[in-house]
Design an enzyme around this catalytic site. Structure first.
Site, mmCIF file in Angstrom:
data_model
loop_
_atom_site.group_PDB
_atom_site.id
_atom_site.type_symbol
_atom_site.label_atom_id
_atom_site.label_comp_id
_atom_site.label_asym_id
_atom_site.label_seq_id
_atom_site.Cartn_x
_atom_site.Cartn_y
_atom_site.Cartn_z
ATOM 1 N N ASP A 1 15.101 1.138 -8.480
ATOM 2 C CA ASP A 1 15.906 2.342 -8.730
ATOM 3 C C ASP A 1 15.139 3.483 -9.389
ATOM 4 O OD1 ASP A 1 18.009 0.946 -7.773
ATOM 5 O OD2 ASP A 1 18.894 0.477 -9.710
ATOM 6 N N ARG B 1 -13.857 -16.816 7.513
ATOM 7 C CA ARG B 1 -14.196 -15.629 8.288
ATOM 8 C C ARG B 1 -14.229 -14.413 7.369
ATOM 9 N NH1 ARG B 1 -11.712 -14.886 14.113
ATOM 10 N NH2 ARG B 1 -13.459 -16.241 14.602
#
Length: 787
Positions: free
Chosen positions: A170, A571
């Site tokens: 908010d 990787r």
């Protein structure tokens, strides 16, 4: 005066957490970015040799103890950066509200030696933490009396330190520009609005959208600004009596002007001036009864809390997490519990209770019908949003507008950047409201020289905020070779002021025009530049329009690439980003994506550094995190190209990891603008047009405008906490013209953060953090980066 002591830089490597234990918990409603904050607290804590504990399920876990409070390692927080919500869970907790519950919680903490708490949550959670801290010594004495702990423990763990971070979509917390999760919630809202726009266009429908915000209208207000909504209802600023009539008049006028779409945004806590709720259903019924328009209600609900955190929230939360650990290391029994937050782009510490009191003041003002006061208490950025919205959404009847007889030309220069169109729209509408005629120049300086210039009206720019790229068309061409022709066009169209929205070429272009003033009177008019470029390399501004959108594109792409890598294991990806010689995108992208390294031009590197990075990744492959991500700015080094680095890593990593490379390219300039860029573009451009009006009045003499001083050619930029107009002549000294970057760049100070979070030993100057500020003081200064 300050003593000499104050000026010695303070380095975090001199702060040790040895012997300290930190507990981290998330509490209250979840918000995207909480995980990034948790990750930063854990890693920074471990980095300074403290022990760090997760407290699962918020205060409930603290009361229940057992497996809910667990010591964690570096790897415990890997791959959570890109996950929304909170992985350690958050629960509403009744037990903690009773002294009994807090007694139990204190016991569970003392057993593990935890006397430092980092609480990520809303104002309720932070107030609870503060109460816990004030009762702490009493709780320990009671535990000792009941024989649960010994007298030694009472002495040893005598004080509890608390640092808060506000996680709440908010943005309802005073003293913080942006709470963690707000920007991501805006992303969700804007995605929905953009999608609804297309269907509403097809059917000429009216849509009523209800967004979250029970007591705070921030999300409603900013999303209304960002999508150019026709009407917005927020709790802080109820509509005037008779709003039903004025709203219906406006909607029917829009239809008459061939606008196919009406959007009305309602905050869930919206009220009228008698404090009676205004619901989305009520608004829909009104439109249907009075106007008979086909009207639909869409309630966004929990979608707004969901999804992956935006780049802004990840960087915000990572910075806050590191700051929180620093604040805990420096806390003493005499320092009040504090919250760490951002003001502009500067980290600050504020007394927790001051913020909570201020936040409660706002609610009180609303309850008592003092709405103007409520808006003022929300802070300057909220007030600015409201004023800008009012300025841009309602067209005054022509009869009510002043007539200045000034003509202002607006143009885009440089490469396209998302948010340029929002800036043009704001400039046009503010200019018209101020009584000028506005001329749009097509295709930058080149188009200007060919006379591609036309008057542009209020309706012409409707719906522009959400459009990517540059609708006016933009070119990198500089004006120097067309001076004669541009001067002719300025004379023919009687142009009295120029507003240039663009990147480094816009800056160079205005320097050329102001140098040509000696020769051509036509250029003796006020000229202002609004920085818009994905590279964020314009001197005089910490941010430029388009950089946030590009950063989100990079972050999203890196998330996908990391996901592909976690499938194949072992990787390493090498990713090339744009930015010219400016490393902003590579560096901030690396911080937001959790990369292992980022190669940039501003920080020279050599083969030894590349070697060290490869070794670092080799070590990492031995842990459970078997993948790596390396970002490289396109011009960071002419010999160590992306291919070179890729080949080096492939060779050196043989048998340990394999390598892939990816050049992101022009996707970084495209896409719909992010909420930040829409709003930053809108606000900064509106302000620039107001400056033009002021300068036109000042320089109008004997029937003509004549401006030839340095302060009539300015750049409007965001500097630390303020929006400032700076004469281009003064910015020359701050510019490295060869590499087209500012000589000093604020974000380089954040470079160590990325290294710390990737487990590299580094030095980090923390001289800026540590001063406790006060909320009231912030209010006066900040015209800030909160959007």
């Amino acid at each position: 005066s300050h003593s000499a002591m104050d000026h010695q830089p303070k380095f975090f490597e001199n702060l040790s957490g040895a012997g300290k234990a930190i507990g981290v918990l998330t509490s209250g409603g979840d918000a995207q970015g909480m995980n990034a904050a948790v990750r930063a607290v854990v890693r920074m804590g471990i980095y300074v040799n403290a022990k760090v504990y997760f407290v699962y399920e918020g205060y409930q876990g603290m009361v229940d103890g057992g497996d809910n409070i667990v010591e964690v390692s570096w790897e415990s927080v890997s791959s959570i950066l890109q996950v929304g919500g909170t992985v350690i869970g958050s629960a509403r907790c009744k037990a903690f509200r009773s002294r009994e519950g807090r007694l139990q919680a204190a016991l569970n903490l003392v057993k593990r030696g935890i006397t430092n708490l980092c609480v990520i949550g809303g104002d309720g959670s932070l107030t609870g933490a503060n109460l816990f801290r004030s009762e702490w010594s009493g709780l320990l004495e009671e535990l000792a009396r009941n024989g649960k702990i010994d007298a030694e423990a009472v002495k040893k763990y005598a004080y509890l330190n608390i640092v808060g971070m506000v996680g709440s979509i908010d943005n309802d917390f005073c003293g913080t520009d942006m709470t963690i999760g707000t920007d991501s919630a805006l992303h969700r809202i804007i995605e929905v609005v953009d999608a609804i726009m297309t269907t509403a266009q097809s059917h000429q429908r009216t849509f009523v959208l209800e967004v979250m915000g029970r007591h705070c209208g921030y999300l409603a207000l900013v999303s209304a600004l960002a999508c150019g909504a026709d009407w917005v209802f927020i709790p802080e600023y109820p509509p005037e009596e008779g709003w039903e009539d004025s709203m219906c008049v406006k909607l029917s006028e829009n239809r008459a002007r061939k606008k196919r779409l009406n959007i009305i945004i309602v905050a869930e806590g919206a009220i009228d001036s008698h404090n009676k709720p205004i619901t989305s259903e009520k608004v829909k019924d009104l439109v249907v009864q009075r106007l008979g328009f086909d009207t639909r209600v869409t309630i966004l609900g929990h979608v707004q809390r969901g999804g992956t955190p935006s780049a802004f929230d990840r960087i915000l939360a990572s910075r806050m997490g590191v700051e929180a650990v620093l604040a805990l290391l420096e806390a003493t029994p005499d320092t009040p519990a504090c919250v760490v937050s951002l003001s502009g782009n500067q980290a600050v510490r504020l007394p927790l209770m001051e913020c909570v009191q201020m936040t409660q003041e706002v609610q009180k003002a609303m309850d008592e019908g003092r709405f103007l006061e409520a808006v003022r208490l929300r802070g300057r950025s909220f007030e600015n949003n409201l004023n800008t919205y009012k300025l841009l959404s309602h067209k005054k009847p022509d009869a009510e507008l002043p007539k200045t007889n000034f003509n202002v030309a607006v143009l885009n220069v440089g490469a396209p950047a998302a948010g340029m169109n929002a800036a043009v729209r704001a400039a046009v509408r503010v200019g018209l409201t101020e009584g000028h005629k506005i001329f749009a120049v097509i295709d930058g300086f080149e188009g200007f020289s060919r006379g591609k210039i036309k008057e542009i009206s209020w309706g012409d720019v409707g719906g522009w905020t959400g459009q990517g790229g540059s609708i006016l068309g933009t070119k990198r061409t500089l004006p120097a070779k067309y001076l004669e022709k541009i001067a002719d066009q300025m004379r023919t169209n009687n142009i009295n002021a120029l507003m240039v929205i663009g990147g480094f070429e816009a800056y160079l272009g205005l320097l050329e025009l102001s140098a040509a003033r000696e020769k051509y009177d036509e250029f003796c008019v006020p000229m202002v530049m609004v920085p818009a470029t994905v590279s964020n390399n314009v001197p005089g501004s910490d941010f430029s329009i388009g950089a946030d959108t590009a950063l989100n594109t990079i972050t999203d792409t890196c998330d996908r690439i990391k996901q592909s890598a976690s499938g194949t294991k072992r990787r390493v990806f090498i990713i090339e980003t744009m930015g010219g010689y400016c490393g902003y995108l590579a560096n901030m992208g690396a911080l937001a994506a959790g990369a292992d390294a980022a190669y940039i031009f501003e920080e020279q590197f050599d083969i030894r550094e590349l070697q060290a990075n490869v070794e670092h990744l080799t070590e990492k492959m031995k842990t459970s995190i078997q993948r790596g991500l390396v970002l490289r700015n396109e011009n960071c080094n002419e010999n160590y190209t992306t291919d070179f680095i890729y080949q080096l890593y492939s060779e050196e990593g043989k048998g340990v990891f394999d390598c892939r490379k990816n050049v992101l390219g022009h996707m970084q300039q495209g896409g719909a603008p992010s909420p930040f860029d829409r709003n930053f573009g809108t606000k900064i451009s509106a302000k620039a047009m107001q400056w033009i009006s002021k300068k036109l009045k000042e320089t109008y003499r004997k029937g003509k405008v004549f401006a030839n001083t340095d302060d009539s050619v300015c750049l409007l930029g965001m500097r630390r906490r303020n929006l400032v107009f700076q004469p281009l002549a003064e910015l020359k000294d701050e510019t490295d013209f060869v590499h087209r970057i500012p000589k000093e760049q604020w974000w380089l100070k954040l470079r160590p953060l990325m290294k710390i979070l990737a487990k590299y030993k580094t030095s980090y100057d923390v001289s800026d953090s540590g001063q406790l500020e006060h909320v009231a003081m912030l209010r006066k200064e900040a015209e800030t980066g909160a959007i």
